[in-house]
Scaffold this motif. Structure first.
Motif, PDB file in Angstrom:
ATOM      1  N   LEU A 254       8.685  21.816  -6.719  1.00 51.79           N
ATOM      2  CA  LEU A 254       8.820  20.449  -6.057  1.00 51.79           C
ATOM      3  C   LEU A 254       8.259  20.436  -4.633  1.00 51.79           C
ATOM      4  N   GLN A 255       8.088  21.614  -3.879  1.00 50.78           N
ATOM      5  CA  GLN A 255       7.871  21.903  -2.726  1.00 50.78           C
ATOM      6  C   GLN A 255       6.310  21.659  -2.437  1.00 50.78           C
ATOM      7  N   GLN A 256       5.718  21.625  -3.894  1.00 50.50           N
ATOM      8  CA  GLN A 256       4.130  21.275  -3.546  1.00 50.50           C
ATOM      9  C   GLN A 256       3.743  19.724  -3.428  1.00 50.50           C
ATOM     10  N   LEU A 257       4.889  18.903  -3.494  1.00 58.17           N
ATOM     11  CA  LEU A 257       4.682  17.513  -3.574  1.00 58.17           C
ATOM     12  C   LEU A 257       4.937  17.378  -1.878  1.00 58.17           C
ATOM     13  N   ASN A 258       3.922  16.333  -1.545  1.00 57.64           N
ATOM     14  CA  ASN A 258       3.993  15.966  -0.161  1.00 57.64           C
ATOM     15  C   ASN A 258       5.330  15.234   0.424  1.00 57.64           C
ATOM     16  N   GLY A 259       6.173  15.800   1.325  1.00 63.35           N
ATOM     17  CA  GLY A 259       7.342  15.018   1.926  1.00 63.35           C
ATOM     18  C   GLY A 259       8.549  15.703   1.258  1.00 63.35           C
ATOM     19  N   ILE A 260       8.422  16.835   0.301  1.00 69.77           N
ATOM     20  CA  ILE A 260       9.669  17.637   0.046  1.00 69.77           C
ATOM     21  C   ILE A 260       9.637  18.901   0.391  1.00 69.77           C
ATOM     22  N   ARG A 315      17.883   9.248  -0.925  1.00 64.67           N
ATOM     23  CA  ARG A 315      17.483   9.667   0.523  1.00 64.67           C
ATOM     24  C   ARG A 315      16.280  10.761   0.622  1.00 64.67           C
ATOM     25  N   VAL A 316      16.291  11.590  -0.145  1.00 66.45           N
ATOM     26  CA  VAL A 316      15.093  12.349  -0.403  1.00 66.45           C
ATOM     27  C   VAL A 316      14.026  11.661  -0.654  1.00 66.45           C
ATOM     28  N   LEU A 317      14.031  10.778  -1.697  1.00 70.41           N
ATOM     29  CA  LEU A 317      12.691  10.026  -2.195  1.00 70.41           C
ATOM     30  C   LEU A 317      12.371   9.277  -0.814  1.00 70.41           C
ATOM     31  N   HIS A 318      13.130   8.784  -0.180  1.00 67.25           N
ATOM     32  CA  HIS A 318      12.936   7.601   1.023  1.00 67.25           C
ATOM     33  C   HIS A 318      12.158   8.878   2.205  1.00 67.25           C
ATOM     34  N   ILE A 319      12.747   9.806   2.473  1.00 68.53           N
ATOM     35  CA  ILE A 319      12.035  10.577   3.299  1.00 68.53           C
ATOM     36  C   ILE A 319      10.704  11.103   2.890  1.00 68.53           C
ATOM     37  N   MET A 320      10.620  11.406   1.737  1.00 69.37           N
ATOM     38  CA  MET A 320       9.104  11.630   0.848  1.00 69.37           C
ATOM     39  C   MET A 320       8.383  10.461   1.085  1.00 69.37           C
ATOM     40  N   ALA A 321       8.586   9.198   0.942  1.00 71.08           N
ATOM     41  CA  ALA A 321       7.879   8.226   1.318  1.00 71.08           C
ATOM     42  C   ALA A 321       7.265   7.969   2.715  1.00 71.08           C
ATOM     43  N   ASN A 327       0.805  10.284   6.834  1.00 72.06           N
ATOM     44  CA  ASN A 327      -0.089  11.460   6.510  1.00 72.06           C
ATOM     45  C   ASN A 327      -1.084  10.620   5.823  1.00 72.06           C
ATOM     46  N   ASP A 328      -2.293  10.942   5.400  1.00 66.71           N
ATOM     47  CA  ASP A 328      -3.557  10.534   4.827  1.00 66.71           C
ATOM     48  C   ASP A 328      -3.107  11.026   3.237  1.00 66.71           C
ATOM     49  N   THR A 329      -2.485  10.309   2.502  1.00 65.50           N
ATOM     50  CA  THR A 329      -2.076  10.517   1.231  1.00 65.50           C
ATOM     51  C   THR A 329      -2.293   9.341   0.404  1.00 65.50           C
ATOM     52  N   THR A 400      -1.319  18.490   0.289  1.00 64.33           N
ATOM     53  CA  THR A 400      -2.490  18.791   0.792  1.00 64.33           C
ATOM     54  C   THR A 400      -2.570  19.843   1.694  1.00 64.33           C
ATOM     55  N   SER A 401      -2.561  19.624   3.005  1.00 63.15           N
ATOM     56  CA  SER A 401      -2.310  20.699   3.931  1.00 63.15           C
ATOM     57  C   SER A 401      -1.149  20.726   4.595  1.00 63.15           C
TER      58      SER A 401
END
Length: 404
Positions: A254-260, A315-321, A327-329, A400-401
């Motif tokens: 899951l941590q490979q997803l940007n924002g988590i 809330r986790v999904l909101h922070i992810m958004a 960022n450029d995603t 990504t980065s």
């Protein structure tokens, strides 16, 4: 007379005697599955035993101490084919449900809404008492299908405990910083900047040497708050390291997803548990509150925000958004595309709904890879192979980065 005697024998065979129902009742108690509905509390538990014909076989109220639990377990074990149905196994019923599972009992988790629905259609005028609640839990478990079977606590429970502790540390740090900002506003002209670390606050406080008793008292309290913030920062760092280690041991990506980050991944794994309990990504979105509610009227088509579901996952999904928008995603490109024809709030809701699908797909993929997903048994395919997930969102949200 012979024909009259034959007619009398025929009547005896057709009409059962008074003793026959008693024999059938005892046979019903010996044969068939027995459901033990339970209304749990902190110090007591009320149970009711019914068979598959909803016949009450017994009931009682027991304490949750050792003696009361042993007496309740002894009463339940009088029936060989038994199933315990406990209301709220993720809440107030967790402690007693885990004790039953540890003793080798089969326990089903009955949601409170399901038992309330059974109480609504019951003939007891909807009165809410402990015996009535236990009866409704047993009826709900008997009639409902697909109830979750309770298993022994595993690493996901440890993740949930740690992430709850991490959130408490975050709230304590925010509260301490708010009090520190209030004191620094009285000590330093213009106050301090919004995002302040403990070393920065210490350096700023060293520039102040008040001479009056009020100023010295403010400086003393500010110094103690800075020390408190430094201690909390060390605890947060240790908690993040422990969370990262546990998440890695589960094989989650899951941590490979940007924002988590570690806290978000631990919250998802801890609150979701077994992802296979969600029949589809739509079911998952409904449970986390990202599925919008239809509020259309006539020719005007619109949807409104859903305030139901698990707000911590929401809330986790909101922070992810938010992180993806900064960022450029692909999330930002998706949001800008929707914002051209929708309001900012509607575009944000649509983005969170899309990210919910991404998280669900990643959970299904990880579960199938480590052998805990729906495709692990009977040679069945996973949800991805069955085409339940959108292949267009395969890489949507991929980090990504930077992973926040």
């Amino acid at each position: 007379m012979e024909w009259l005697q034959g007619y009398a024998h025929a009547l005896e065979d057709a009409l059962p005697s008074r003793r026959r129902p008693i024999v059938e009742s005892r046979w019903e108690q010996r044969m068939g599955r027995v459901i033990i509905g339970m209304d749990p509390h902190k110090r007591s538990a009320t149970i009711e035993l019914i068979n598959e014909r909803e016949k009450v076989l017994g009931q009682g109220r027991f304490g949750t101490d050792r003696d009361g639990y042993s007496a309740m377990l002894k009463l339940g074990r009088h029936h060989k084919d038994r199933v315990w149905a406990v209301e709220g196994c993720n809440g107030i019923g967790r402690h007693i449900a885990q004790r039953l599972v540890a003793d080798g009992e089969t326990v089903l988790d009955v949601p409170a809404k399901l038992s309330a629905r059974a109480r609504l259609f019951d003939t007891g005028q909807g009165r809410k008492t402990d015996p009535a609640d236990a009866h409704c839990v047993a009826i709900a478990a008997l009639r409902a299908s697909g109830l979750r079977q309770v298993v022994v606590d595993d690493v996901t429970v440890a993740l949930k405990l740690l992430v709850d502790h991490r959130d408490e540390l975050g709230r304590a740090r925010t509260e301490a910083l708010s009090r520190l900002h209030q004191l620094l506003l009285e000590l330093v002209p213009g106050g301090a900047k919004q995002f302040l670390s403990a070393p920065q606050a210490r350096a700023l406080l060293n520039t102040v040497r008040p001479r009056d008793i009020v100023g010295r008292t403010r400086r003393q309290l500010a110094s103690e708050l800075i020390t408190e913030v430094a201690v909390i920062d060390k605890k947060i760092k240790a908690a993040n390291a422990q969370l990262t280690e546990l998440i890695t041991s589960t094989g989650s990506t899951l941590q490979q997803l940007n924002g988590i980050g570690p806290s978000g991944a631990a919250r998802l794994l801890g609150d979701i548990g077994d992802v296979s309990r969600f029949a589809s990504r739509d079911h998952f979105a409904s449970c986390n509150g990202t599925a919008p509610l239809d509020a259309s009227s006539g020719d005007h088509r619109r949807h409104r925000l859903s305030r139901a579901g698990n707000r911590r996952i929401n809330r986790v999904l909101h922070i992810m958004a938010i992180v993806q928008l900064r960022n450029d995603t692909e999330g930002r490109a998706y949001y800008r595309k929707l914002a051209a024809g929708k309001s900012p709030m509607e575009a944000m809701r649509a983005l969170k709904r899309r990210l919910s699908n991404v998280v669900y797909q990643r959970l299904i993929t990880d579960a199938a890879r480590v052998g805990t997903g729906p495709g692990r048994a009977n040679g069945s395919d996973s949800a991805i192979q069955r085409g339940q997930l959108n292949p267009d969102s395969r890489h949507f949200g991929q980090a990504t980065s930077r992973t926040c």
